[in-house]
Every structure is written in C-alpha cells, then in structure tokens.
Design an enzyme around this catalytic site. Structure first.
Site, short mmCIF file in Angstrom:
data_model
loop_
_atom_site.label_atom_id
_atom_site.label_comp_id
_atom_site.label_asym_id
_atom_site.label_seq_id
_atom_site.Cartn_x
_atom_site.Cartn_y
_atom_site.Cartn_z
N GLY A 191 1.61 -1.21 -0.02
CA GLY A 191 0.14 -0.14 0.28
C GLY A 191 0.96 1.30 0.10
O GLY A 191 0.47 2.22 0.87
N ARG A 198 -0.02 5.76 -1.56
CA ARG A 198 -0.85 6.56 -0.64
C ARG A 198 -1.15 6.49 0.32
O ARG A 198 -0.31 5.61 1.47
CB ARG A 198 -2.63 6.47 -1.66
CG ARG A 198 -2.93 5.30 -1.20
CD ARG A 198 -4.65 5.34 -1.92
NE ARG A 198 -5.29 4.51 -1.21
CZ ARG A 198 -5.66 3.69 -0.82
NH1 ARG A 198 -6.31 5.36 0.38
NH2 ARG A 198 -6.76 2.75 -0.32
N ASN A 214 0.96 -2.94 5.29
CA ASN A 214 0.26 -1.79 5.76
C ASN A 214 -0.57 -1.28 4.83
O ASN A 214 -2.03 -0.86 5.01
CB ASN A 214 1.11 -0.20 5.27
CG ASN A 214 0.28 1.15 5.25
OD1 ASN A 214 0.01 1.77 5.86
ND2 ASN A 214 -0.04 1.53 3.66
N SER A 224 -5.04 -1.00 13.92
CA SER A 224 -5.40 0.31 14.46
C SER A 224 -6.15 0.96 15.28
O SER A 224 -6.53 -0.65 16.50
CB SER A 224 -6.42 0.57 13.44
OG SER A 224 -7.65 1.58 13.85
N TYR A 254 -14.19 -4.01 10.33
CA TYR A 254 -12.85 -3.14 10.34
C TYR A 254 -11.40 -3.76 11.74
O TYR A 254 -10.48 -3.89 11.43
CB TYR A 254 -12.71 -2.07 9.98
CG TYR A 254 -11.70 -0.77 9.76
CD1 TYR A 254 -10.80 -1.27 8.78
CD2 TYR A 254 -10.70 -0.17 10.92
CE1 TYR A 254 -8.84 -0.25 8.46
CE2 TYR A 254 -9.36 0.60 10.98
CZ TYR A 254 -8.97 0.76 9.31
OH TYR A 254 -7.55 0.81 9.23
N ALA A 274 -12.58 -5.89 13.93
CA ALA A 274 -12.30 -7.54 14.30
C ALA A 274 -11.17 -7.74 12.85
O ALA A 274 -10.07 -8.68 13.47
CB ALA A 274 -13.03 -8.37 13.33
N SER A 275 -11.01 -7.27 12.05
CA SER A 275 -9.93 -7.46 11.12
C SER A 275 -8.16 -7.31 11.95
O SER A 275 -7.34 -7.51 12.03
CB SER A 275 -9.56 -6.70 9.48
OG SER A 275 -9.23 -5.49 10.28
N LYS A 276 -8.19 -5.67 12.68
CA LYS A 276 -7.22 -4.90 12.65
C LYS A 276 -6.83 -5.50 14.12
O LYS A 276 -5.55 -5.50 14.25
CB LYS A 276 -7.12 -4.08 13.21
CG LYS A 276 -7.95 -3.00 12.02
CD LYS A 276 -6.35 -3.27 10.87
CE LYS A 276 -6.40 -2.40 9.99
NZ LYS A 276 -4.72 -1.86 8.92
N ILE A 299 -5.59 9.72 11.76
CA ILE A 299 -4.36 10.18 11.34
C ILE A 299 -4.87 10.51 9.80
O ILE A 299 -6.20 10.69 8.67
CB ILE A 299 -3.54 9.35 10.73
CG1 ILE A 299 -3.28 8.19 11.61
CG2 ILE A 299 -1.80 10.18 10.02
CD1 ILE A 299 -2.77 8.69 12.96
#
Length: 241
Positions: free
Chosen positions: A9, A12, A87, A140, A153, A155-157, A186
């Site tokens: 990633g 950007r 990332n 995160s 999100y 759960a994934s992090k 951020i």
C-alpha cells in the site's frame, strides 16, 4: 548490499509517507500497489530524484495465489526481504445490522487474510537468509478499543494484533522482530470525510496525527536500535486511549 524493505500500500496515505521517509535512509525499497499505477509511478519518480533504489510490484493482497506468485518471483530474483511493512488495507464502515456478508468478507479477506498472503511467502526466505529481519503490521486504534460502525474493520485489525503477537514468538530466536503499530486518527484520504471537529474534541492533543508521525516510528522499528523490541503493539493516537 542495502537491506531490502517491502511496503504494501505504498502509493498513498501512510504507506506513501513511510516510503518517502525511508528513501534517504539507504534501504532498497519494494513498493507495492494494487490498482493506482499512476500514483505508484509518481512516487517511484520521486525516489529516483532522491537517488534511492526502488522497484514496483502490483497485486491484490486478498488474492492469495497471485500474491504468493509475485512475491516468490521477486524474492527468487532479488533475494529475501529484510523488512516487511504490512500497511495495505481497506475499510467499509456501516452499522452491523446493515452489514451484509459480502462487506464483512471483503474487509476481513483484505486486511487479515492479506496479512497471511503477504507474509507467508516471505518469512521462510527471511529465516533462511540468517540476517535477522523486521516485520511491522499496521493495526488500528479500532483494533485495540473497537469503534461503532467498524465491526468488520475492528475485527480485522484486532486479528492482526493476535497474529503479530504469536508470530513474534515463533521468530524471536531468529532475530526477526514482529510488531504492530495502532494509529489513531491520521490525516489521510481514508479520514478525509470524517467529522474532524467532533473527533478532535475526543483527542487529548486536540488534533489529528500526521502520516510522518507513523513513518518515523516505522523507521525506528526497522533500525538496529530497535532490535530488542518485539511482540509489541505501539499506539500513536494523541492520547485518545
């Protein structure tokens, strides 16, 4: 020979900031992007203007077979990576009752399965090189404390944190450190549409973080000075938690 670092990633946001921060530090960088070829080529030009060594790789981290093939080919041609910065990721926020299975699957397959898909082809070559290494995964604040509208999100992090803590145990004796960074809010395109004024009231420092404040931590964790730091989740959130 310079140490090689893969950044997923990298075209950007935080990934781009990490790449540009590392450019003058002497690493050979492998810059991953998924679909934004123009942005990836632009950052490559910036690297070349700085005299840095870099190359581009394009793949979808949620596609296990393609990711493995491309990374394996790159490692076979150029050698094992010293550093891997996981990332790349996505979000698709909505209240849980409205979240259908496809939305859940897309986020989990990209963020959590993507971690496996990237790391699995890379770890054994890193071990076999016998030169140590650094793995840094981007979690995160949502993965640490949860957040409404981000059940998928978060759960994934959170899963990334569990994977990092476990993998760190497996690789510690190989002098390969494995850590997670948990950014707060951020300034990136991912947060551009958030109600910033309301969010800032919740942050003790009363401001959003800057991508370079994540990138500088990545640079430190890659360095020799951080060789005794592993199995950690380092939060960068202005005191939010």
């Amino acid at each position: 020979m310079n140490k090689t670092v893969l950044i997923t990633g990298a075209s950007r946001g935080i990934g781009r900031a990490i790449a540009l921060y590392l450019a003058p530090l002497g690493y050979d960088l492998v810059l991953h992007y998924n679909s934004n070829k123009a942005a990836a080529e632009q950052i490559l030009k910036e690297f070349e203007s700085l005299g840095a060594h870099a190359r581009l790789l394009s793949f979808d981290i949620s596609n296990r077979k393609n990711t493995e093939q491309i990374l394996t080919n790159d490692i076979n041609e150029h050698g094992a990576y010293y550093g891997i910065i996981c990332n790349a990721g996505i979000n698709a926020d909505m209240p849980f009752p409205a979240m259908d299975g496809d939305v859940w699957d897309k986020v989990l397959h990209t963020n959590l399965d993507g971690l496996y898909n990237v790391l699995h082809p890379c770890v054994m070559p890193m071990v076999a090189a016998r030169k140590g290494g650094r793995i840094i995964a981007m979690s995160s604040i949502s993965g640490v404390m949860g957040n409404r509208g981000q059940v998928n999100y978060a759960a994934s992090k959170a899963g990334i944190i569990g994977a990092v803590k476990s993998l760190a145990l497996e690789l510690a004796k190989r002098n390969i450190t494995v850590n997670a960074i948990a950014p707060g809010v951020i300034e990136t395109d991912m947060t551009a549409e958030l109600p910033i004024e309301e969010i800032q009231k919740m942050i003790p420092m009363r401001r959003m973080g800057k991508p370079n404040e994540i990138a500088s931590l990545v640079a430190y964790l890659l360095s020799d000075d951080a060789s005794y730091i592993t199995r950690q989740v380092i939060s960068v959130n202005g005191g939010l938690i």
